[in-house]
Write an enzyme that holds these catalytic residues in place. Structure first.
Site, mmCIF file in Angstrom:
data_model
loop_
_atom_site.group_PDB
_atom_site.id
_atom_site.type_symbol
_atom_site.label_atom_id
_atom_site.label_comp_id
_atom_site.label_asym_id
_atom_site.label_seq_id
_atom_site.Cartn_x
_atom_site.Cartn_y
_atom_site.Cartn_z
ATOM 1 N N LYS A 195 10.368 22.334 -60.442
ATOM 2 C CA LYS A 195 11.282 21.549 -61.268
ATOM 3 C C LYS A 195 12.126 22.532 -62.075
ATOM 4 C CE LYS A 195 11.481 17.853 -64.716
ATOM 5 N NZ LYS A 195 10.670 16.921 -65.543
ATOM 6 N N LYS A 248 12.931 19.617 -57.466
ATOM 7 C CA LYS A 248 13.857 18.839 -58.288
ATOM 8 C C LYS A 248 14.776 19.794 -59.050
ATOM 9 C CE LYS A 248 13.836 15.371 -62.010
ATOM 10 N NZ LYS A 248 13.001 14.567 -62.922
#
Length: 324
Positions: A195, A248
């Protein structure tokens, strides 16, 4: 000319025959934002076409997309300020919004895969994903204790998968150990492995009604310039018991997805995030892009890079584009 590659492009039948990657509606996970109360749908200005739902309205919306082929959803809370605290205690309230939603969804849709986020940013009054010291340091080990409680509450409510998105070190091992020791060995863990500290999360933060009271998330989210860190996190999350891995954002990080897929033998997915969705909406609203074709191309690129599943706000557009 003996070799003419265009022969393999000469008509739709040949092109379909040799197509290497396909986007299926079952690949898509639809995110939903939840609010307390009854009979409310709140459109989110920065995410055109996406709204916050009370649980009664959520059931109606999920029924519609589930009947058309969406098999998986992810739920996120948008809490009012009085439910947020420095200790994030609402995150492990067994009667809270998310556990209540899980129970209701599994009652109405037993064959629907329900995924819930495991992180503290919707529950803290400062907007960070972890507990903080008085000096503003993000406390890793103290945060993990709360994440474990949050995951156990979700598992008890009947969630199919927990998705830790906090990026604390060691949280996958702690959550897996706790789930197993409490009899939830079949609860899946989808680890937000890579992330990144991206500029593309703004509309999401609007959606969950949160913002940072101080600092940034650079001490726990990955530097967008780096890829070796993502590969290290891949190794660690696998060893700690993750069932699936997640990158992400998605389309700015296709190289990360591809390299993770080369070294991992468990499924890797991607989160096509709010900013990626909103950019296409904005361009399409000005007539610059074809909305459905652009989303399809973006999501197909994730599959081509090695993604097995995709969180995306473009689920409605893909239902239309794929003929569901």
């Amino acid at each position: 000319m003996l070799i003419r590659p265009r022969r393999n492009r000469k008509n739709p039948m040949i092109r379909a025959l040799i197509q290497e990657n396909h986007l299926n509606i079952h690949d898509i996970i639809a995110p939903f934002f939840l609010i307390e109360g009854d009979d409310k749908i709140e459109p989110i200005k920065s995410l055109p076409g996406i709204s916050r739902y009370t649980l009664d309205k959520l059931i109606v919306e999920v029924a519609s997309i589930h009947s058309r082929g969406i098999q998986s959803i992810a739920i996120f809370p948008a809490l009012e300020r009085n439910k947020r605290s420095k200790e994030a205690s609402e995150a492990f309230n067994e009667n809270g919004l998310i556990p209540s939603a899980i129970k209701l969804l599994k009652k109405h849709f037993p064959n629907l895969t329900v995924i819930t986020d495991i992180a503290l940013d919707p529950y803290t009054d400062h907007g960070h994903d972890g507990l903080t010291s008085d000096e503003g340091e993000i406390l890793n080990d103290e945060t993990i204790k709360v994440l474990v409680k949050q995951a156990l509450v979700a598992a008890k409510a009947g969630v199919d998968a927990v998705a830790p998105s906090d990026m604390m070190d060691g949280r996958i091992k702690a959550i897996r150990s706790a789930l197993d020791s409490h009899g939830y060995e079949n609860t899946t863990i989808i680890a937000y492995t890579a992330k990144y500290a991206s500029a593309l999360y703004g509309p999401f933060r609007d959606a969950i009604k949160t913002k940072l009271a101080f600092g940034d998330k650079l001490t726990y989210q990955l530097n967008p310039a780096n890829i070796k860190e993502a590969l290290l996190e891949t190794k660690l999350d696998q060893e700690e018991g993750a069932d699936m891995l997640l990158v992400k954002p998605a389309t700015f990080y296709l190289d990360v997805i591809a390299k993770m897929a080369q070294i991992s033998h468990i499924p890797i997915g991607a989160y096509h995030v709010s900013g990626e969705y909103a950019m296409v909406q904005a361009a399409a609203s000005q007539g610059m892009l074809d909305l459905h074709k652009t989303y399809h191309e973006a999501l197909l690129s994730i599959k081509r890079a090695g993604g097995s599943f995709i969180f995306t706000y473009a689920y409605k557009e893909m239902l239309e584009f794929l003929g569901h």
